[in-house]
Design a protein around this motif. Structure first.
Motif, PDB file in Angstrom:
ATOM      1  N   GLU A  38       0.807  -1.051   0.021  1.00 17.89           N
ATOM      2  CA  GLU A  38      -0.011  -0.051  -0.047  1.00 17.89           C
ATOM      3  C   GLU A  38       0.867   1.279   0.051  1.00 17.89           C
ATOM      4  O   GLU A  38       1.802   1.387   0.924  1.00 17.89           O
ATOM      5  N   GLU A  39       0.600   2.095  -0.943  1.00 17.81           N
ATOM      6  CA  GLU A  39       1.471   3.369  -1.049  1.00 17.81           C
ATOM      7  C   GLU A  39       0.390   4.541  -1.327  1.00 17.81           C
ATOM      8  O   GLU A  39      -0.712   4.278  -1.434  1.00 17.81           O
ATOM      9  N   ARG A  40       1.055   5.788  -1.063  1.00 12.07           N
ATOM     10  CA  ARG A  40       0.154   6.758  -1.356  1.00 12.07           C
ATOM     11  C   ARG A  40       0.625   7.743  -2.516  1.00 12.07           C
ATOM     12  O   ARG A  40       1.916   8.169  -2.126  1.00 12.07           O
ATOM     13  N   LEU A  41       0.192   7.832  -3.581  1.00 15.11           N
ATOM     14  CA  LEU A  41       0.722   8.343  -4.784  1.00 15.11           C
ATOM     15  C   LEU A  41       0.665  10.117  -4.530  1.00 15.11           C
ATOM     16  O   LEU A  41      -0.526  10.781  -4.041  1.00 15.11           O
ATOM     17  N   GLU A  42       1.676  10.805  -4.528  1.00 18.39           N
ATOM     18  CA  GLU A  42       1.536  12.250  -4.384  1.00 18.39           C
ATOM     19  C   GLU A  42       1.602  13.133  -5.763  1.00 18.39           C
ATOM     20  O   GLU A  42       2.259  12.824  -6.502  1.00 18.39           O
ATOM     21  N   LEU A  43       0.511  13.641  -6.167  1.00 15.13           N
ATOM     22  CA  LEU A  43       0.303  14.283  -7.446  1.00 15.13           C
ATOM     23  C   LEU A  43       0.500  15.870  -7.279  1.00 15.13           C
ATOM     24  O   LEU A  43       0.018  16.468  -6.602  1.00 15.13           O
ATOM     25  N   TYR A  44       1.639  16.143  -8.160  1.00 12.20           N
ATOM     26  CA  TYR A  44       1.923  17.546  -8.087  1.00 12.20           C
ATOM     27  C   TYR A  44       1.159  18.129  -9.495  1.00 12.20           C
ATOM     28  O   TYR A  44       0.566  17.441 -10.583  1.00 12.20           O
ATOM     29  N   GLU A  45       1.116  19.474  -9.675  1.00  9.14           N
ATOM     30  CA  GLU A  45       0.657  20.139 -10.754  1.00  9.14           C
ATOM     31  C   GLU A  45       1.186  19.521 -12.095  1.00  9.14           C
ATOM     32  O   GLU A  45       2.230  19.293 -12.308  1.00  9.14           O
ATOM     33  N   GLY A  46       0.329  19.221 -12.762  1.00  7.02           N
ATOM     34  CA  GLY A  46       0.651  18.750 -14.485  1.00  7.02           C
ATOM     35  C   GLY A  46       0.818  16.957 -14.504  1.00  7.02           C
ATOM     36  O   GLY A  46       1.100  16.288 -15.302  1.00  7.02           O
ATOM     37  N   ASP A  47       0.955  16.280 -13.050  1.00  9.71           N
ATOM     38  CA  ASP A  47       0.991  14.899 -12.942  1.00  9.71           C
ATOM     39  C   ASP A  47      -0.544  14.285 -13.328  1.00  9.71           C
ATOM     40  O   ASP A  47      -1.497  14.596 -12.910  1.00  9.71           O
ATOM     41  N   THR A  48      -0.192  12.989 -13.893  1.00 13.31           N
ATOM     42  CA  THR A  48      -1.453  12.222 -13.866  1.00 13.31           C
ATOM     43  C   THR A  48      -1.291  10.907 -12.962  1.00 13.31           C
ATOM     44  O   THR A  48      -0.145  10.838 -12.655  1.00 13.31           O
ATOM     45  N   GLN A  49      -2.083  10.355 -12.335  1.00 16.32           N
ATOM     46  CA  GLN A  49      -2.160   8.844 -11.589  1.00 16.32           C
ATOM     47  C   GLN A  49      -1.350   8.040 -12.253  1.00 16.32           C
ATOM     48  O   GLN A  49      -0.537   7.493 -11.602  1.00 16.32           O
ATOM     49  N   VAL A  50      -1.429   7.776 -13.618  1.00 14.81           N
ATOM     50  CA  VAL A  50      -0.760   6.587 -14.243  1.00 14.81           C
ATOM     51  C   VAL A  50       0.817   7.268 -14.515  1.00 14.81           C
ATOM     52  O   VAL A  50       1.596   6.252 -14.077  1.00 14.81           O
ATOM     53  N   ASN A  51       1.250   8.530 -14.741  1.00 16.55           N
ATOM     54  CA  ASN A  51       2.544   8.803 -14.708  1.00 16.55           C
ATOM     55  C   ASN A  51       3.194   8.725 -13.496  1.00 16.55           C
ATOM     56  O   ASN A  51       4.192   8.083 -13.273  1.00 16.55           O
ATOM     57  N   VAL A  52       2.597   9.113 -12.263  1.00 12.98           N
ATOM     58  CA  VAL A  52       3.093   8.836 -10.852  1.00 12.98           C
ATOM     59  C   VAL A  52       3.342   7.426 -10.482  1.00 12.98           C
ATOM     60  O   VAL A  52       4.337   6.981 -10.050  1.00 12.98           O
ATOM     61  N   LEU A  53       2.278   6.677 -10.930  1.00 10.87           N
ATOM     62  CA  LEU A  53       2.201   5.282 -10.783  1.00 10.87           C
ATOM     63  C   LEU A  53       3.596   4.512 -11.189  1.00 10.87           C
ATOM     64  O   LEU A  53       4.204   3.737 -10.735  1.00 10.87           O
ATOM     65  N   VAL A  54       3.865   5.074 -12.509  1.00 12.98           N
ATOM     66  CA  VAL A  54       4.802   4.195 -13.256  1.00 12.98           C
ATOM     67  C   VAL A  54       6.235   4.706 -12.781  1.00 12.98           C
ATOM     68  O   VAL A  54       7.038   3.720 -12.788  1.00 12.98           O
ATOM     69  N   LYS A  55       6.497   6.029 -12.400  1.00 13.28           N
ATOM     70  CA  LYS A  55       7.434   6.311 -11.799  1.00 13.28           C
ATOM     71  C   LYS A  55       7.800   5.661 -10.435  1.00 13.28           C
ATOM     72  O   LYS A  55       9.093   5.231 -10.189  1.00 13.28           O
ATOM     73  N   MET A  56       6.894   5.373  -9.751  1.00 12.93           N
ATOM     74  CA  MET A  56       7.123   4.569  -8.342  1.00 12.93           C
ATOM     75  C   MET A  56       7.396   3.148  -8.635  1.00 12.93           C
ATOM     76  O   MET A  56       8.133   2.807  -7.926  1.00 12.93           O
ATOM     77  N   LEU A  57       6.874   2.432  -9.780  1.00 12.95           N
ATOM     78  CA  LEU A  57       7.151   1.160 -10.213  1.00 12.95           C
ATOM     79  C   LEU A  57       8.757   1.141 -10.543  1.00 12.95           C
ATOM     80  O   LEU A  57       9.177   0.069 -10.266  1.00 12.95           O
ATOM     81  N   GLN A  58       8.961   2.250 -11.446  1.00 13.29           N
ATOM     82  CA  GLN A  58      10.572   2.046 -11.810  1.00 13.29           C
ATOM     83  C   GLN A  58      11.475   2.357 -10.794  1.00 13.29           C
ATOM     84  O   GLN A  58      12.390   1.784 -10.664  1.00 13.29           O
ATOM     85  N   SER A  59      11.082   3.124  -9.807  1.00  4.68           N
ATOM     86  CA  SER A  59      11.971   3.202  -8.701  1.00  4.68           C
ATOM     87  C   SER A  59      12.183   2.158  -7.858  1.00  4.68           C
ATOM     88  O   SER A  59      13.006   2.273  -6.976  1.00  4.68           O
ATOM     89  N   GLY A  60      11.019   1.203  -7.749  1.00  3.94           N
ATOM     90  CA  GLY A  60      11.506  -0.152  -6.993  1.00  3.94           C
ATOM     91  C   GLY A  60      10.953   0.225  -5.786  1.00  3.94           C
ATOM     92  O   GLY A  60      10.405   1.169  -5.177  1.00  3.94           O
ATOM     93  N   PRO A  61      10.741  -1.079  -4.955  1.00  2.00           N
ATOM     94  CA  PRO A  61      10.111  -1.055  -3.659  1.00  2.00           C
ATOM     95  C   PRO A  61      11.086  -0.471  -2.334  1.00  2.00           C
ATOM     96  O   PRO A  61      12.319  -0.552  -2.521  1.00  2.00           O
ATOM     97  N   GLU A  62      10.525   0.348  -1.469  1.00  2.00           N
ATOM     98  CA  GLU A  62      11.270   0.816  -0.354  1.00  2.00           C
ATOM     99  C   GLU A  62      11.414  -0.290   0.863  1.00  2.00           C
ATOM    100  O   GLU A  62      12.279  -0.279   1.466  1.00  2.00           O
ATOM    101  N   ARG A  63      10.661  -1.365   0.798  1.00  2.00           N
ATOM    102  CA  ARG A  63      10.228  -2.287   1.878  1.00  2.00           C
ATOM    103  C   ARG A  63      11.303  -3.245   1.673  1.00  2.00           C
ATOM    104  O   ARG A  63      11.774  -3.827   0.426  1.00  2.00           O
ATOM    105  N   ARG A  64      12.086  -3.634   2.812  1.00  2.00           N
ATOM    106  CA  ARG A  64      13.212  -4.795   2.798  1.00  2.00           C
ATOM    107  C   ARG A  64      12.396  -5.937   2.333  1.00  2.00           C
ATOM    108  O   ARG A  64      11.415  -6.400   2.765  1.00  2.00           O
ATOM    109  N   GLY A  65      13.436  -6.936   1.721  1.00  2.00           N
ATOM    110  CA  GLY A  65      12.755  -8.286   1.239  1.00  2.00           C
ATOM    111  C   GLY A  65      11.977  -8.259   0.056  1.00  2.00           C
ATOM    112  O   GLY A  65      11.504  -9.184  -0.663  1.00  2.00           O
TER     113      GLY A  65
END
Length: 236
Positions: A195-222
């Motif tokens: 479970e995460e919370r997407l932070e949307l800035y001006e000009g962002d779309t939910q899909v764009n932010v979601l893709v960026k978070m997926l590309q950055s990888g998980p923060e949780r260990r394991g």
């Protein structure tokens, strides 16, 4: 006199060599053995909301040999001992002691001594989330409950906390936040939702932010990314 100076220089040389060795040893600690302890900012009067909680990193190679309850106890013991940095301070009242730790599924229940019950308002919120952010680093922990001598604090607005409740970055330019579930691979290669919370800035779309978070990888260990190395999104 000359002989005395040579002796002092020799001692200094030995001490400096020892320091260099210690620093070198610290840098050789694997990333998975580094853990973050969260504390309150030393001067809360002069910080904005997102900077009220700070952190420092400590090497804990022994944690991988402990079960989740023991690892939680170790992190709590270090947290209650307070920070090393002068820019941070303990959010816990003096005399706060760890009375027990229990594990229920992916939730850890932390029981503290009566001193913790002296907290209220913002001070209580800071303390609760310093504990939450510290303990949810453990791969098996996603939620934290905190009691005082076995009892919940009735004046809290919630009794269970997760890391996604806390917004550490600046909210000045955030247009909105949206809850989302991101999927990564666990140690057995199975998809696991986080479970995460997407932070949307001006000009962002939910899909764009979601893709960026997926590309950055998980923060949780394991957990690891299911995306292959070199993967990139050309357009959305």
């Amino acid at each position: 006199m000359k002989r005395g100076m040579l002796l002092i220089l020799s001692v200094l040389l030995i001490l400096s060599s020892g320091c260099a060795y210690a620093i070198n040893q610290a840098t050789q600690v694997a990333e998975e053995d580094l853990y973050t302890l969260y504390f309150a900012a030393a001067d809360l009067q002069n910080v904005s909301g997102e900077d009220a909680i700070g952190s420092e990193t400590v090497p804990l190679t022994e944690l991988k040999d402990l079960d989740v309850r023991q690892a939680s106890e170790k992190l709590m013991t270090l947290l209650l001992a307070g920070p090393q940095s002068e820019d941070l301070k303990s959010p816990f009242p003096a005399g706060t002691q760890l009375l027990g730790v229990e594990i229920s599924g992916s939730r850890v229940l932390v029981d503290l001594s009566s001193s913790y019950g002296m907290l209220s308002g913002v001070a209580l919120t800071l303390a609760d989330y310093c504990i939450t952010l510290t303990l949810t680093q453990l791969p098996d922990i996603t939620a934290v409950s905190i009691t005082v001598r076995g009892k919940e604090l009735a004046y809290r607005d919630r009794q269970t906390f997760t890391a996604m409740d806390v917004l550490l970055s600046s909210t000045e330019d955030v247009v909105s936040t949206v809850p989302a579930t991101l999927y990564f691979l666990d140690k057995d290669g199975q998809l696991t939702g986080v479970e995460e919370r997407l932070e949307l800035y001006e000009g962002d779309t939910q899909v764009n932010v979601l893709v960026k978070m997926l590309q950055s990888g998980p923060e949780r260990r394991g957990l690891t990314s299911a995306l292959p190395e070199g993967f990139s999104v050309l357009s959305v």
